[in-house]
Motif scaffolding. Sequence first.
Motif, mmCIF file in Angstrom:
data_model
loop_
_atom_site.group_PDB
_atom_site.id
_atom_site.type_symbol
_atom_site.label_atom_id
_atom_site.label_comp_id
_atom_site.label_asym_id
_atom_site.label_seq_id
_atom_site.Cartn_x
_atom_site.Cartn_y
_atom_site.Cartn_z
ATOM 1 N N GLN A 71 0.821 -1.219 0.000
ATOM 2 C CA GLN A 71 0.000 0.000 0.000
ATOM 3 C C GLN A 71 0.852 1.264 0.000
ATOM 4 O O GLN A 71 0.435 2.298 -0.513
ATOM 5 C CB GLN A 71 -0.947 -0.021 1.204
ATOM 6 C CG GLN A 71 -2.061 -1.057 1.034
ATOM 7 C CD GLN A 71 -2.896 -1.242 2.270
ATOM 8 O OE1 GLN A 71 -2.364 -1.463 3.348
ATOM 9 N NE2 GLN A 71 -4.208 -1.166 2.126
ATOM 10 N N ALA A 72 2.061 1.156 0.540
ATOM 11 C CA ALA A 72 2.962 2.310 0.532
ATOM 12 C C ALA A 72 3.493 2.611 -0.867
ATOM 13 O O ALA A 72 4.074 3.674 -1.097
ATOM 14 C CB ALA A 72 4.136 2.067 1.493
ATOM 15 N N GLU A 73 3.307 1.683 -1.805
ATOM 16 C CA GLU A 73 3.764 1.869 -3.178
ATOM 17 C C GLU A 73 2.740 2.580 -4.060
ATOM 18 O O GLU A 73 3.025 2.866 -5.228
ATOM 19 C CB GLU A 73 4.094 0.501 -3.798
ATOM 20 C CG GLU A 73 5.279 -0.206 -3.173
ATOM 21 C CD GLU A 73 6.579 0.514 -3.476
ATOM 22 O OE1 GLU A 73 6.916 0.659 -4.672
ATOM 23 O OE2 GLU A 73 7.244 0.944 -2.515
ATOM 24 N N ILE A 74 1.574 2.874 -3.527
ATOM 25 C CA ILE A 74 0.506 3.444 -4.348
ATOM 26 C C ILE A 74 0.934 4.755 -4.992
ATOM 27 O O ILE A 74 0.644 5.016 -6.174
ATOM 28 C CB ILE A 74 -0.782 3.616 -3.516
ATOM 29 C CG1 ILE A 74 -1.374 2.247 -3.175
ATOM 30 C CG2 ILE A 74 -1.803 4.466 -4.272
ATOM 31 C CD1 ILE A 74 -2.606 2.300 -2.292
ATOM 32 N N GLY A 75 1.633 5.595 -4.244
ATOM 33 C CA GLY A 75 2.081 6.871 -4.802
ATOM 34 C C GLY A 75 2.950 6.678 -6.029
ATOM 35 O O GLY A 75 2.752 7.345 -7.057
ATOM 36 N N ARG A 76 3.912 5.759 -5.937
ATOM 37 C CA ARG A 76 4.778 5.486 -7.087
ATOM 38 C C ARG A 76 3.970 4.924 -8.254
ATOM 39 O O ARG A 76 4.184 5.300 -9.409
ATOM 40 C CB ARG A 76 5.883 4.505 -6.705
ATOM 41 C CG ARG A 76 6.823 4.185 -7.873
ATOM 42 C CD ARG A 76 7.658 2.952 -7.627
ATOM 43 N NE ARG A 76 8.475 2.628 -8.800
ATOM 44 C CZ ARG A 76 9.155 1.487 -8.948
ATOM 45 N NH1 ARG A 76 9.113 0.572 -8.006
ATOM 46 N NH2 ARG A 76 9.855 1.268 -10.035
ATOM 47 N N LEU A 77 3.057 4.011 -7.945
ATOM 48 C CA LEU A 77 2.255 3.406 -9.002
ATOM 49 C C LEU A 77 1.442 4.458 -9.761
ATOM 50 O O LEU A 77 1.337 4.416 -10.983
ATOM 51 C CB LEU A 77 1.327 2.346 -8.416
ATOM 52 C CG LEU A 77 1.988 1.121 -7.784
ATOM 53 C CD1 LEU A 77 0.940 0.235 -7.137
ATOM 54 C CD2 LEU A 77 2.787 0.336 -8.805
ATOM 55 N N LYS A 78 0.898 5.413 -9.033
ATOM 56 C CA LYS A 78 0.081 6.449 -9.670
ATOM 57 C C LYS A 78 0.930 7.397 -10.510
ATOM 58 O O LYS A 78 0.469 7.909 -11.534
ATOM 59 C CB LYS A 78 -0.699 7.231 -8.603
ATOM 60 C CG LYS A 78 -1.827 6.430 -7.963
ATOM 61 C CD LYS A 78 -2.595 7.272 -6.958
ATOM 62 C CE LYS A 78 -3.791 6.508 -6.399
ATOM 63 N NZ LYS A 78 -4.558 7.304 -5.416
ATOM 64 N N ARG A 79 2.171 7.624 -10.073
ATOM 65 C CA ARG A 79 3.055 8.549 -10.812
ATOM 66 C C ARG A 79 3.732 7.892 -12.006
ATOM 67 O O ARG A 79 4.177 8.579 -12.927
ATOM 68 C CB ARG A 79 4.141 9.096 -9.884
ATOM 69 C CG ARG A 79 3.652 10.011 -8.771
ATOM 70 C CD ARG A 79 4.835 10.664 -8.073
ATOM 71 N NE ARG A 79 5.776 9.692 -7.535
ATOM 72 C CZ ARG A 79 5.714 9.184 -6.314
ATOM 73 N NH1 ARG A 79 4.717 9.545 -5.508
ATOM 74 N NH2 ARG A 79 6.612 8.315 -5.888
ATOM 75 N N SER A 80 3.826 6.589 -12.003
ATOM 76 C CA SER A 80 4.626 5.889 -13.008
ATOM 77 C C SER A 80 3.995 5.961 -14.389
ATOM 78 O O SER A 80 2.779 5.888 -14.549
ATOM 79 C CB SER A 80 4.811 4.425 -12.595
ATOM 80 O OG SER A 80 3.567 3.758 -12.518
ATOM 81 N N THR A 81 4.880 6.101 -15.390
ATOM 82 C CA THR A 81 4.450 6.099 -16.786
ATOM 83 C C THR A 81 5.418 5.244 -17.582
ATOM 84 O O THR A 81 6.501 4.886 -17.107
ATOM 85 C CB THR A 81 4.453 7.523 -17.368
ATOM 86 O OG1 THR A 81 5.818 8.010 -17.419
ATOM 87 C CG2 THR A 81 3.616 8.477 -16.537
ATOM 88 N N LEU A 82 5.038 4.943 -18.780
ATOM 89 C CA LEU A 82 5.913 4.167 -19.657
ATOM 90 C C LEU A 82 7.230 4.907 -19.879
ATOM 91 O O LEU A 82 8.294 4.289 -19.974
ATOM 92 C CB LEU A 82 5.208 3.909 -20.988
ATOM 93 C CG LEU A 82 5.951 3.037 -22.015
ATOM 94 C CD1 LEU A 82 6.198 1.649 -21.455
ATOM 95 C CD2 LEU A 82 5.141 2.953 -23.314
#
Length: 268
Positions: A71-82
Motif C-alpha cells: 500500500q505504501a507503493e501506491i504513490g509510485r504506481l500512480k506517478r509511473s508512466t511508460l
Amino acid sequence: MQFTCWYEAEFEDKVQNIQKRLAQKGVILRPTVVEKIQAKFLRLHPELSLVVDQDGLSLAALGMKMQPAWQAEIGRLKRSTLKTEMIVRATQANDAPTLIDATAGLGHDSLLLAKFGAHVQLVERHPILFTLLEDAYFQAQSDAYLQPIVARIQLIYANSADYLTALSEQQQQVDVVYLDPMFPQRDQHQKPQKKQAQVKKQMQLLHILLPEENGMDLGDELLTCAHKVAKRVVVKRPRHAIFLNHEHPDHQWLGDACRFDAYFNLNL
C-alpha cells in the motif's frame, strides 16, 4: 526451522493463521504475546523475529521492523508512466505479457509490472519471506486501487530454478522472465567506493534473513533456466555490475544507477 513471533493479544487469531501456514512449509512458529510492541521493545529484542501488530505482519531485527507494504507503493504506481519506468519498457509490461518474477524480493517490481498490465507469477522459496508477501497480498486485495492490480499477480511458493526447470520439462513457455538477483556481483575493475549510503531498512533485514554466505543464488543458474522457457529474459543490474553468468545481453536500457539487460529467444 524455528521462528519467534511477538504479537499483541488482539491479533491472536491472525497469528494462529500464520502459524498454520508456516507449519505447512516446515517452520515452527513460537508465538509470544506482549502488551505493546514499540520501538523500545524492538531494541530490547534485537534477534530476527516476526511481529504482528496494528501494521500487520512484519520482519524485525536490530531494533527495526519491515514488511513488503504494497500500500505504501501506491504513490509510485500512480506517478509511473511508460516514459519514466525503464523496467516497463524492458519487459514490455504494457503489452500484457505472461511474466515470471523469479527473484521476488518484496514484490514491488511485480506490483509495478502488474499495474501496467503484466500477468505476473511471483515466485519465492523462503517460507518467511513468502508469508510476508502473502500478508501484503491479502491486505492489497481490500484496497480499492490495488485490488485490480494484484488480481494479475499469482504468488507461487517454490524454488525458482526448480520451477523454471519444471516448466521447461513440460514444454511450457512465458513471454518474460524477470531477474533481480539480491546480491549482484560487481565488475572486478570497478573502483571501490567510499562507504556507500546505508542500505534501506527493508534490504538490511532481508540480508539478515537471506544471508549471501548461506548459498543465496546470485542468479547465474536462474538465467540459464530462464532461457529455456521465456521469449525474453530481463535482468536488473547495478550499472557497473558484470553480466549475469558472463552472458552479453542482446539489448540494454541504461539508467544512472542501474541497467536492464535483455536476452531474446527467437526460437520460442
